[in-house]
Motif scaffolding. Structure first.
Motif, PDB file in Angstrom:
ATOM      1  N   CYS A 157      -4.490  -0.211  -0.090  1.00 40.37           N
ATOM      2  CA  CYS A 157      -5.135  -1.322   0.602  1.00 40.37           C
ATOM      3  C   CYS A 157      -6.587  -0.965   0.899  1.00 40.37           C
TER       4      CYS A 157
ATOM      5  N   CYS B 136      -0.313   3.594   3.523  1.00 40.42           N
ATOM      6  CA  CYS B 136       0.074   3.215   4.887  1.00 40.42           C
ATOM      7  C   CYS B 136       1.291   2.291   4.915  1.00 40.42           C
TER       8      CYS B 136
ATOM      9  N   CYS C 181      -7.254   2.146   2.879  1.00 37.50           N
ATOM     10  CA  CYS C 181      -6.747   3.417   2.356  1.00 37.50           C
ATOM     11  C   CYS C 181      -7.428   3.923   1.108  1.00 37.50           C
TER      12      CYS C 181
ATOM     13  N   CYS D  71       0.858  -1.193   0.000  1.00 36.28           N
ATOM     14  CA  CYS D  71       0.000   0.000   0.000  1.00 36.28           C
ATOM     15  C   CYS D  71       0.891   1.239   0.000  1.00 36.28           C
TER      16      CYS D  71
HETATM   17 ZN   LIG Z   1      -3.044   1.238   3.320  1.00 39.77          ZN
END
Ligand SMILES: [Zn+2]
Ligand SMILES: [Zn+2]
Length: 120
Positions: free
Chosen positions: A116, A76, A119, A73
């Motif tokens: 992800c 994050c 997110c 991701c």
């Molecule tokens: Zn993420």
């Protein structure tokens, strides 16, 4: 086997994703030099391997894991492992093609980047 070396290997093997030196240090209160020294030894013994998923941050994972790729991701930084059977069939065909032009492929590296579930 030195105690710290064993502990570092345990952390890497237990993690469900590749770990960085800071991840290891969050679990094991030892200095950076000690972690790097133990990682160096484990790499030489082929117990772990390096994964370069993020620029400038090397991650490590157990060398015993079956072949797989990673989903990272970009927000994050979470890293997940993904089994890619469909891809490997095509890869084998590609690798045969490379053999025919005289290149002996030893390994391939393919990483996926995106967002992800949390997110996006
Ligand atoms: Zn993420
Ligand atoms: Zn693959």
């Amino acid at each position: 086997v030195a105690k710290n070396e064993k502990l570092v290997l345990q952390i890497i093997e237990k993690a469900e994703r590749p770990v960085s030196v800071s991840d290891i240090r969050a679990d094991l209160a030892v200095n950076k030099t000690t972690v790097y020294r133990n990682i160096e030894k484990l790499l030489l013994q082929n117990k772990i391997k390096e994964v370069n998923i993020l620029p400038h941050i090397t991650h490590y994972e157990s060398a015993d894991l079956p072949h797989h790729h990673h989903l990272t991701c970009r927000d994050c930084g979470e890293v997940r492992e993904i089994e890619t059977r469909e891809l490997e069939d095509s890869m084998q065909k590609l690798e045969k093609k490379m053999m025919r032009i005289g290149f002996a492929v030893e390994q391939h590296n393919l990483e996926f980047y995106g967002l992800c579930q949390d997110c996006h």
